[in-house]
Every structure is written in C-alpha cells, then in structure tokens.
Motif scaffolding. Structure first.
Motif, PDB file in Angstrom:
ATOM      1  N   ASP A  25       0.817  -1.209   0.000  1.00 36.83           N
ATOM      2  CA  ASP A  25       0.000   0.000   0.000  1.00 36.83           C
ATOM      3  C   ASP A  25       0.849   1.256   0.000  1.00 36.83           C
ATOM      4  O   ASP A  25       0.488   2.275  -0.589  1.00 36.83           O
ATOM      5  CB  ASP A  25      -0.909   0.018   1.238  1.00 36.83           C
ATOM      6  N   SER A  26       1.998   1.168   0.681  1.00 35.52           N
ATOM      7  CA  SER A  26       2.848   2.349   0.800  1.00 35.52           C
ATOM      8  C   SER A  26       3.405   2.766  -0.548  1.00 35.52           C
ATOM      9  O   SER A  26       3.828   3.907  -0.727  1.00 35.52           O
ATOM     10  CB  SER A  26       3.994   2.085   1.786  1.00 35.52           C
ATOM     11  N   GLN A  27       3.445   1.835  -1.482  1.00 35.81           N
ATOM     12  CA  GLN A  27       3.930   2.174  -2.808  1.00 35.81           C
ATOM     13  C   GLN A  27       2.913   3.052  -3.540  1.00 35.81           C
ATOM     14  O   GLN A  27       3.258   3.798  -4.451  1.00 35.81           O
ATOM     15  CB  GLN A  27       4.200   0.900  -3.613  1.00 35.81           C
ATOM     16  N   GLN A  28       1.636   2.939  -3.118  1.00 32.12           N
ATOM     17  CA  GLN A  28       0.587   3.715  -3.751  1.00 32.12           C
ATOM     18  C   GLN A  28       0.289   4.994  -2.965  1.00 32.12           C
ATOM     19  O   GLN A  28      -0.243   5.943  -3.497  1.00 32.12           O
ATOM     20  CB  GLN A  28      -0.687   2.863  -3.859  1.00 32.12           C
ATOM     21  N   GLN A  29       0.638   4.994  -1.657  1.00 29.32           N
ATOM     22  CA  GLN A  29       0.405   6.161  -0.834  1.00 29.32           C
ATOM     23  C   GLN A  29       1.743   6.701  -0.334  1.00 29.32           C
ATOM     24  O   GLN A  29       2.661   5.943  -0.064  1.00 29.32           O
ATOM     25  CB  GLN A  29      -0.460   5.791   0.373  1.00 29.32           C
ATOM     26  N   GLU A  30       1.816   7.993  -0.194  1.00 34.35           N
ATOM     27  CA  GLU A  30       3.048   8.602   0.287  1.00 34.35           C
ATOM     28  C   GLU A  30       3.235   8.287   1.769  1.00 34.35           C
ATOM     29  O   GLU A  30       2.382   8.568   2.590  1.00 34.35           O
ATOM     30  CB  GLU A  30       3.010  10.114   0.086  1.00 34.35           C
ATOM     31  N   MET A  31       4.385   7.684   2.091  1.00 35.18           N
ATOM     32  CA  MET A  31       4.671   7.335   3.471  1.00 35.18           C
ATOM     33  C   MET A  31       5.076   8.585   4.246  1.00 35.18           C
ATOM     34  O   MET A  31       5.807   9.423   3.741  1.00 35.18           O
ATOM     35  CB  MET A  31       5.804   6.302   3.519  1.00 35.18           C
ATOM     36  N   PRO A  32       4.618   8.710   5.504  1.00 40.55           N
ATOM     37  CA  PRO A  32       5.047   9.849   6.321  1.00 40.55           C
ATOM     38  C   PRO A  32       6.541   9.755   6.617  1.00 40.55           C
ATOM     39  O   PRO A  32       7.132   8.678   6.556  1.00 40.55           O
ATOM     40  CB  PRO A  32       4.210   9.695   7.600  1.00 40.55           C
ATOM     41  N   LYS A  33       7.152  10.869   6.934  1.00 43.24           N
ATOM     42  CA  LYS A  33       8.585  10.910   7.197  1.00 43.24           C
ATOM     43  C   LYS A  33       8.826  11.222   8.675  1.00 43.24           C
ATOM     44  O   LYS A  33       8.065  11.965   9.299  1.00 43.24           O
ATOM     45  CB  LYS A  33       9.257  11.960   6.313  1.00 43.24           C
ATOM     46  N   PRO A  34       9.886  10.660   9.232  1.00 44.79           N
ATOM     47  CA  PRO A  34      10.183  10.939  10.635  1.00 44.79           C
ATOM     48  C   PRO A  34      10.581  12.400  10.833  1.00 44.79           C
ATOM     49  O   PRO A  34      11.363  12.948  10.055  1.00 44.79           O
ATOM     50  CB  PRO A  34      11.352   9.993  10.945  1.00 44.79           C
ATOM     51  N   ASP A  35      10.024  13.015  11.855  1.00 48.03           N
ATOM     52  CA  ASP A  35      10.335  14.408  12.171  1.00 48.03           C
ATOM     53  C   ASP A  35      11.397  14.425  13.269  1.00 48.03           C
ATOM     54  O   ASP A  35      11.112  14.172  14.437  1.00 48.03           O
ATOM     55  CB  ASP A  35       9.073  15.126  12.649  1.00 48.03           C
ATOM     56  N   LEU A  36      12.633  14.714  12.883  1.00 48.98           N
ATOM     57  CA  LEU A  36      13.749  14.711  13.834  1.00 48.98           C
ATOM     58  C   LEU A  36      14.237  16.126  14.143  1.00 48.98           C
ATOM     59  O   LEU A  36      15.280  16.296  14.783  1.00 48.98           O
ATOM     60  CB  LEU A  36      14.897  13.855  13.278  1.00 48.98           C
ATOM     61  N   GLU A  37      13.472  17.100  13.716  1.00 45.32           N
ATOM     62  CA  GLU A  37      13.852  18.484  13.979  1.00 45.32           C
ATOM     63  C   GLU A  37      13.739  18.776  15.479  1.00 45.32           C
ATOM     64  O   GLU A  37      12.768  18.419  16.133  1.00 45.32           O
ATOM     65  CB  GLU A  37      12.937  19.437  13.204  1.00 45.32           C
ATOM     66  N   GLY A  38      14.756  19.421  16.006  1.00 43.55           N
ATOM     67  CA  GLY A  38      14.722  19.799  17.412  1.00 43.55           C
ATOM     68  C   GLY A  38      15.222  18.738  18.369  1.00 43.55           C
ATOM     69  O   GLY A  38      15.233  18.962  19.587  1.00 43.55           O
ATOM     70  N   VAL A  39      15.647  17.569  17.853  1.00 45.09           N
ATOM     71  CA  VAL A  39      16.206  16.546  18.746  1.00 45.09           C
ATOM     72  C   VAL A  39      17.549  17.049  19.273  1.00 45.09           C
ATOM     73  O   VAL A  39      18.433  17.395  18.489  1.00 45.09           O
ATOM     74  CB  VAL A  39      16.396  15.199  18.006  1.00 45.09           C
ATOM     75  N   PRO A  40      17.735  17.120  20.596  1.00 43.94           N
ATOM     76  CA  PRO A  40      18.981  17.663  21.155  1.00 43.94           C
ATOM     77  C   PRO A  40      20.174  16.739  20.927  1.00 43.94           C
ATOM     78  O   PRO A  40      20.003  15.541  20.682  1.00 43.94           O
ATOM     79  CB  PRO A  40      18.668  17.792  22.643  1.00 43.94           C
ATOM     80  N   ASP A  41      21.369  17.304  21.008  1.00 41.70           N
ATOM     81  CA  ASP A  41      22.586  16.502  20.826  1.00 41.70           C
ATOM     82  C   ASP A  41      22.706  15.412  21.881  1.00 41.70           C
ATOM     83  O   ASP A  41      23.205  14.325  21.610  1.00 41.70           O
ATOM     84  CB  ASP A  41      23.824  17.399  20.866  1.00 41.70           C
ATOM     85  N   VAL A  42      22.262  15.725  23.094  1.00 47.46           N
ATOM     86  CA  VAL A  42      22.227  14.722  24.166  1.00 47.46           C
ATOM     87  C   VAL A  42      20.763  14.496  24.518  1.00 47.46           C
ATOM     88  O   VAL A  42      20.111  15.359  25.105  1.00 47.46           O
ATOM     89  CB  VAL A  42      23.016  15.188  25.410  1.00 47.46           C
ATOM     90  N   VAL A  43      20.241  13.352  24.122  1.00 48.58           N
ATOM     91  CA  VAL A  43      18.825  13.047  24.327  1.00 48.58           C
ATOM     92  C   VAL A  43      18.525  12.755  25.794  1.00 48.58           C
ATOM     93  O   VAL A  43      17.480  13.128  26.321  1.00 48.58           O
ATOM     94  CB  VAL A  43      18.401  11.857  23.438  1.00 48.58           C
ATOM     95  N   ALA A  44      19.477  12.086  26.448  1.00 47.79           N
ATOM     96  CA  ALA A  44      19.270  11.739  27.859  1.00 47.79           C
ATOM     97  C   ALA A  44      20.610  11.475  28.529  1.00 47.79           C
ATOM     98  O   ALA A  44      21.618  11.199  27.859  1.00 47.79           O
ATOM     99  CB  ALA A  44      18.366  10.523  27.988  1.00 47.79           C
ATOM    100  N   LYS A  45      20.596  11.548  29.863  1.00 46.92           N
ATOM    101  CA  LYS A  45      21.750  11.184  30.674  1.00 46.92           C
ATOM    102  C   LYS A  45      21.301  10.175  31.708  1.00 46.92           C
ATOM    103  O   LYS A  45      20.265  10.361  32.361  1.00 46.92           O
ATOM    104  CB  LYS A  45      22.340  12.418  31.378  1.00 46.92           C
ATOM    105  N   VAL A  46      22.082   9.112  31.841  1.00 42.29           N
ATOM    106  CA  VAL A  46      21.750   8.045  32.790  1.00 42.29           C
ATOM    107  C   VAL A  46      22.954   7.813  33.687  1.00 42.29           C
ATOM    108  O   VAL A  46      23.959   7.243  33.255  1.00 42.29           O
ATOM    109  CB  VAL A  46      21.369   6.743  32.058  1.00 42.29           C
ATOM    110  N   ASN A  47      22.867   8.278  34.918  1.00 46.91           N
ATOM    111  CA  ASN A  47      23.992   8.183  35.848  1.00 46.91           C
ATOM    112  C   ASN A  47      25.279   8.724  35.223  1.00 46.91           C
ATOM    113  O   ASN A  47      26.353   8.138  35.350  1.00 46.91           O
ATOM    114  CB  ASN A  47      24.186   6.727  36.294  1.00 46.91           C
TER     115      ASN A  47
END
Length: 258
Positions: A49-71
């Motif tokens: 179906d995706s070949q017939q419909q345009e697949m959505p794209k991941p929105d990665l705008e605004g993702v920080p350089d450090v997503v998380a800190k664990v200890n």
C-alpha cells in the motif's frame, strides 16, 4: 559508551524498544497467541500500500545533541535517531493500515525512555559478576548471523566491519548482550509456562480468531503449543525486565531532554 560501541546493541535491541514502550499494556494483550503469519501478511500488505500512498517521514527536527543522561552516561542524538527511524518505519506501516496518524511526540518519548531502560540494564549487568566465555560469545554470534539470514559468522563480521565495527568491538558487545541475557534470566527466574497457562493462551487465541471472523481455520493445539510456550516465556521475561528497569530508574540519576 560511544555510538560505535553501542551500534550492535542497538541492532540486538530492535525488539526491546517495543517491549519497554508497551510497559502499560495489559497482560492479556501480552499473552495472546497472535498469529505471526497474519502480522507478517499485514506488514507485507502495508508495504504494498505504501507504494501507492506517500509514506510519512520521521520528524527529527529539534532533537537535542544529548537526548538523555543516565547516571552520567550520555545517550547521543545519533543513537536515538538510529533507533527512532526503525520504530517510526514500523509505526508508519501500521498507520497505513489503520489510517491513524503516527503520534511522533509520543513515539519519541517512548524511544527515549526505552534507551534509558537499555542503558540502565547495561549498567546493572556490568555491576554484577556475570561471565561471558568465548564459547558463549561464538554461539551468540552464530544466532545473530542466523537471525539476519547471513550465511556465516565470518560474513556477519564482515558486514559489521563495513558499518565501522571491528571484530573486537563486536565481540565486546556480544559479551555485554550475554551478560544482559543472564541478568534478565536471573530476574525472571523460572519462566517455563505450565500446561494450564499454555492452554489458557490457546483458548484466548482461538476466541480472538473466531471473533475476527476472517475465515481462517484455527490451528490445532498441538500445532501451536511450542510457539505459545515461547510467547509466554517471553512475556514473563518482559514483565521481569519492566519491573527491573522501573526499580533501577527510581534509584538512578536520569535526565531526559525530549
């Protein structure tokens, strides 16, 4: 731990993100004997179906350089994006079937939380006295190669080398995965399902399939017994993992920037 050193763990943990993201789902959904073939057919249909419909794209705008800190250990943007893209692709395929738009903000939070959980487990496994002998590493490497339909471990290592990982780095991460397996096994305890549990899962699967009225014949109990056993064992491991991550996170110094 750099992105390069975590690359293989990200590969191994492909299903782990979904496991932790589903932490709030009820036991019935986890225990149900869903037909894997049906899911595969649905994914294949979505792909067509995706070949017939345009697949959505991941929105990665605004993702920080450090997503998380664990200890004090950083989860970097590149590692997050690598996992997020894979999860988004799966969600996008499902959205093609359901017509429901992917909630990317929610998915980002789930992926970030899952990576935090992964890091907590790695740190906990490192703190315990688990061993990863060479023979166990070799066996795990063979399993990974087989899962990805690679003919030999040598060919698998070559492919990983093309991705920027040396054999030494690969074997180090395979050793870490073995320790994680031992950690989860220790926390989960005896996960062998009883005959009563397996039959209950079968009855649930049968009822759901009959309710779906899709015309498919319900397989005999003996035909799916082993698969149901595996699903129930995975469910018990999943529950133990979720509980452990929750406890570790309560005691950890965690900052999530998404």
């Amino acid at each position: 731990m750099t992105l390069n050193k975590k690359w293989l763990l990200t590969l191994i943990f492909a299903a782990f993100v979904s496991l932790l993201a589903a932490c709030g789902s009820d036991e019935g959904e986890s225990a149900e004997g869903d037909n894997n073939k049906d899911e595969q057919k649905q994914e294949e249909q979505a792909s067509e179906d995706s070949q017939q419909q345009e697949m959505p794209k991941p929105d990665l705008e605004g993702v920080p350089d450090v997503v998380a800190k664990v200890n004090g250990e950083e989860i970097k943007k590149a590692e997050f994006e690598n996992v997020y893209k894979g999860q988004f692709q799966q969600m996008a395929m499902q959205s093609q079937m359901s017509g429901q738009k992917v909630d990317q903000d929610k998915l980002k939070k789930q992926v970030a939380d899952s990576l935090v959980g992964q890091e907590l487990l790695i740190q906990e496994a490192d703190s315990r006295d688990y061993k990863a002998p060479q023979e166990e590493k070799d066996k795990k490497l063979e399993e990974l190669a087989k899962e990805r339909q690679v003919k030999s471990t040598d060919e698998f290592l070559k492919k990983l080398e093309e991705q920027g990982m040396s054999k030494e780095e690969v074997m180090t991460q395979v050793g870490t995965q073995i320790k994680l397996d031992k950690l989860i096994a220790e926390e989960a305890g005896d996960t062998e399902p009883t005959e009563e549990e397996v039959k209950k899962a079968y009855d649930q699967m049968k009822a759901q399939q009959e309710k779906a009225e899709n015309g498919q014949e319900v397989p005999a109990y003996e035909e799916v017994k082993d698969r149901l056993k595996d699903q129930l064992k995975q469910q018990k491991e999943s529950e133990a993992t979720q509980k452990l991550v929750k406890n570790l996170r309560e005691e950890a110094d965690v900052t999530v920037n998404i």
